[in-house]
Each structure stands twice: as structure tokens, then as C-alpha cells.
Design a protein around this motif. Sequence first.
Motif, PDB file in Angstrom:
ATOM      1  N   ILE A  53       8.417   1.136  14.925  1.00 23.41           N
ATOM      2  CA  ILE A  53       9.153   0.712  13.615  1.00 23.41           C
ATOM      3  C   ILE A  53       8.109  -0.333  12.976  1.00 23.41           C
ATOM      4  CG2 ILE A  53      10.714  -0.351  11.842  1.00 23.41           C
ATOM      5  CD1 ILE A  53      12.883   1.341  13.622  1.00 23.41           C
ATOM      6  N   THR A  54       8.022  -1.452  13.651  1.00 24.91           N
ATOM      7  CA  THR A  54       7.200  -2.453  13.239  1.00 24.91           C
ATOM      8  C   THR A  54       5.646  -1.979  13.189  1.00 24.91           C
ATOM      9  OG1 THR A  54       8.376  -3.906  14.574  1.00 24.91           O
ATOM     10  CG2 THR A  54       6.178  -4.825  13.923  1.00 24.91           C
ATOM     11  N   GLN A  55       5.245  -1.257  13.938  1.00 24.47           N
ATOM     12  CA  GLN A  55       3.873  -0.661  13.856  1.00 24.47           C
ATOM     13  C   GLN A  55       3.829   0.320  12.555  1.00 24.47           C
ATOM     14  OE1 GLN A  55       3.021   1.112  17.633  1.00 24.47           O
ATOM     15  NE2 GLN A  55       2.158  -0.985  18.493  1.00 24.47           N
ATOM     16  N   SER A  56       4.698   1.030  12.240  1.00 30.37           N
ATOM     17  CA  SER A  56       4.632   1.961  11.015  1.00 30.37           C
ATOM     18  C   SER A  56       4.651   0.992   9.934  1.00 30.37           C
ATOM     19  CB  SER A  56       5.946   2.829  11.126  1.00 30.37           C
ATOM     20  OG  SER A  56       5.688   3.739  12.208  1.00 30.37           O
ATOM     21  N   VAL A  57       5.579  -0.061   9.909  1.00 28.34           N
ATOM     22  CA  VAL A  57       5.474  -0.804   8.788  1.00 28.34           C
ATOM     23  C   VAL A  57       4.142  -1.535   8.542  1.00 28.34           C
ATOM     24  CG1 VAL A  57       6.417  -3.363   7.735  1.00 28.34           C
ATOM     25  CG2 VAL A  57       7.984  -1.415   8.999  1.00 28.34           C
ATOM     26  N   VAL A  58       3.466  -1.875   9.356  1.00 23.31           N
ATOM     27  CA  VAL A  58       2.217  -2.289   9.091  1.00 23.31           C
ATOM     28  C   VAL A  58       1.049  -1.348   8.843  1.00 23.31           C
ATOM     29  CG1 VAL A  58       0.047  -3.125  10.673  1.00 23.31           C
ATOM     30  CG2 VAL A  58       2.370  -4.287  10.888  1.00 23.31           C
ATOM     31  N   LEU A  59       1.281  -0.095   9.371  1.00 23.73           N
ATOM     32  CA  LEU A  59       0.430   0.894   8.846  1.00 23.73           C
ATOM     33  C   LEU A  59       0.814   1.306   7.223  1.00 23.73           C
ATOM     34  CD1 LEU A  59      -1.938   3.037   9.631  1.00 23.73           C
ATOM     35  CD2 LEU A  59       0.125   4.717   9.985  1.00 23.73           C
ATOM     36  N   TYR A  69      -0.742  -1.336   5.122  1.00 18.16           N
ATOM     37  CA  TYR A  69      -2.212  -1.050   5.091  1.00 18.16           C
ATOM     38  C   TYR A  69      -2.656  -0.084   4.047  1.00 18.16           C
ATOM     39  CZ  TYR A  69      -6.850   0.434   6.390  1.00 18.16           C
ATOM     40  OH  TYR A  69      -8.064   0.900   6.330  1.00 18.16           O
ATOM     41  N   PHE A  70      -1.726   1.026   4.034  1.00 16.98           N
ATOM     42  CA  PHE A  70      -2.168   2.028   2.957  1.00 16.98           C
ATOM     43  C   PHE A  70      -1.651   1.369   1.513  1.00 16.98           C
ATOM     44  CE2 PHE A  70      -1.404   5.493   6.445  1.00 16.98           C
ATOM     45  CZ  PHE A  70      -2.557   5.696   6.373  1.00 16.98           C
ATOM     46  N   ARG A  99      -1.929  -1.586   0.573  1.00 18.36           N
ATOM     47  CA  ARG A  99      -3.063  -2.553   0.286  1.00 18.36           C
ATOM     48  C   ARG A  99      -4.185  -1.751  -0.085  1.00 18.36           C
ATOM     49  NH1 ARG A  99      -2.480  -5.560   5.007  1.00 18.36           N
ATOM     50  NH2 ARG A  99      -4.505  -4.704   5.727  1.00 18.36           N
ATOM     51  N   HIS A 100      -4.731  -0.750   0.541  1.00 21.67           N
ATOM     52  CA  HIS A 100      -5.854  -0.012   0.132  1.00 21.67           C
ATOM     53  C   HIS A 100      -5.956   1.245  -0.765  1.00 21.67           C
ATOM     54  CE1 HIS A 100      -6.968  -2.374   3.543  1.00 21.67           C
ATOM     55  NE2 HIS A 100      -8.316  -2.338   3.484  1.00 21.67           N
ATOM     56  N   ILE A 101      -4.864   1.823  -0.719  1.00 23.21           N
ATOM     57  CA  ILE A 101      -4.717   2.859  -1.766  1.00 23.21           C
ATOM     58  C   ILE A 101      -4.295   2.168  -3.334  1.00 23.21           C
ATOM     59  CG2 ILE A 101      -3.498   4.916  -2.609  1.00 23.21           C
ATOM     60  CD1 ILE A 101      -3.307   5.613   0.566  1.00 23.21           C
ATOM     61  N   LEU A 102      -3.287   1.347  -3.251  1.00 19.21           N
ATOM     62  CA  LEU A 102      -2.734   0.820  -4.460  1.00 19.21           C
ATOM     63  C   LEU A 102      -3.743  -0.660  -5.059  1.00 19.21           C
ATOM     64  CD1 LEU A 102       0.875   1.366  -4.153  1.00 19.21           C
ATOM     65  CD2 LEU A 102      -0.658   2.885  -5.236  1.00 19.21           C
ATOM     66  N   ASN A 103      -4.523  -0.956  -4.203  1.00 18.15           N
ATOM     67  CA  ASN A 103      -5.342  -1.943  -4.364  1.00 18.15           C
ATOM     68  C   ASN A 103      -4.550  -3.391  -4.640  1.00 18.15           C
ATOM     69  OD1 ASN A 103      -7.982  -3.387  -4.466  1.00 18.15           O
ATOM     70  ND2 ASN A 103      -8.234  -2.800  -6.827  1.00 18.15           N
ATOM     71  N   ILE A 158      -0.989  -8.412  -0.153  1.00 11.45           N
ATOM     72  CA  ILE A 158       0.080  -8.131   0.467  1.00 11.45           C
ATOM     73  C   ILE A 158      -0.379  -8.051   1.901  1.00 11.45           C
ATOM     74  CG2 ILE A 158       1.986  -6.351   1.111  1.00 11.45           C
ATOM     75  CD1 ILE A 158       1.471  -5.675  -1.862  1.00 11.45           C
ATOM     76  N   GLN A 159       0.127  -8.838   2.704  1.00 12.08           N
ATOM     77  CA  GLN A 159      -0.117  -9.055   4.100  1.00 12.08           C
ATOM     78  C   GLN A 159       0.660  -9.727   5.024  1.00 12.08           C
ATOM     79  OE1 GLN A 159      -3.988 -11.121   4.703  1.00 12.08           O
ATOM     80  NE2 GLN A 159      -5.086  -9.067   4.471  1.00 12.08           N
ATOM     81  N   LEU A 160       2.174  -9.590   4.647  1.00  9.43           N
ATOM     82  CA  LEU A 160       3.438  -9.965   5.197  1.00  9.43           C
ATOM     83  C   LEU A 160       3.399  -9.302   6.584  1.00  9.43           C
ATOM     84  CD1 LEU A 160       5.809 -11.846   5.037  1.00  9.43           C
ATOM     85  CD2 LEU A 160       7.177 -10.143   4.181  1.00  9.43           C
ATOM     86  N   ALA A 161       3.613  -8.224   6.563  1.00  9.58           N
ATOM     87  CA  ALA A 161       3.674  -7.441   7.991  1.00  9.58           C
ATOM     88  C   ALA A 161       2.820  -7.596   8.970  1.00  9.58           C
ATOM     89  CB  ALA A 161       4.048  -5.950   7.639  1.00  9.58           C
ATOM     90  N   TYR A 162       1.379  -7.670   8.380  1.00 12.38           N
ATOM     91  CA  TYR A 162       0.368  -7.819   9.002  1.00 12.38           C
ATOM     92  C   TYR A 162       0.367  -9.095   9.753  1.00 12.38           C
ATOM     93  CZ  TYR A 162      -4.667  -7.932  10.323  1.00 12.38           C
ATOM     94  OH  TYR A 162      -5.704  -7.899  11.003  1.00 12.38           O
ATOM     95  N   ASN A 163       0.582 -10.009   9.069  1.00  7.51           N
ATOM     96  CA  ASN A 163       0.771 -11.450   9.785  1.00  7.51           C
ATOM     97  C   ASN A 163       1.776 -11.745  10.760  1.00  7.51           C
ATOM     98  OD1 ASN A 163      -1.709 -12.202   8.263  1.00  7.51           O
ATOM     99  ND2 ASN A 163      -0.400 -12.877   6.458  1.00  7.51           N
TER     100      ASN A 163
END
Length: 68
Positions: free
Chosen positions: A11-17, A20-21, A23-27, A31-36
Motif C-alpha cells: 500500500i505504501t509503494q502504491s501511494v508513492v506511485l 508520482y502520477f 506530480r507528473h500528469i497533473l503537473n 507534492i512529495q509527502l509520500a515520496y519523502n
Amino acid sequence: ALYKINAAVVITQSVVLFEYFIRHILNFPNIQLAYNVSPYLIHGLSTLIIWATFNESYKQLISGQIKA
């Protein structure tokens, strides 16, 4: 218990993915909370998996279900 911990890792890895989408699709580059947070969370869960594995194997060793 191990299945639930592994489910939390997935679930954690899915939230990071998903983040990511977003951040990159909606520009939204800020937003990097889950990534950090994810490295700390995944390392904590991995430590919990190792502890649970050793704890359960020790219980089986003491009760004689595993012959060492």
C-alpha cells in the motif's frame, strides 16, 4: 501478521506511485509527502517483518516443532 505487514508495504509503494502520477500528469511538482516519508515507513515495516519472523521461529524452536 506477516501478510498484513507486507500488505502495508504494498500500500505504501502504491501511494508513492500514485503520487508520482499526480506530480507528473497533473503537473504538481511540489507534492512529495509520500515520496519523502516512504523510505522511513518501509524500513520500519521491514524491521518489523524481520522481528516477527525471528520471534515466530523462536516460539516454534522452543516448543519443539523445529528441530535444530
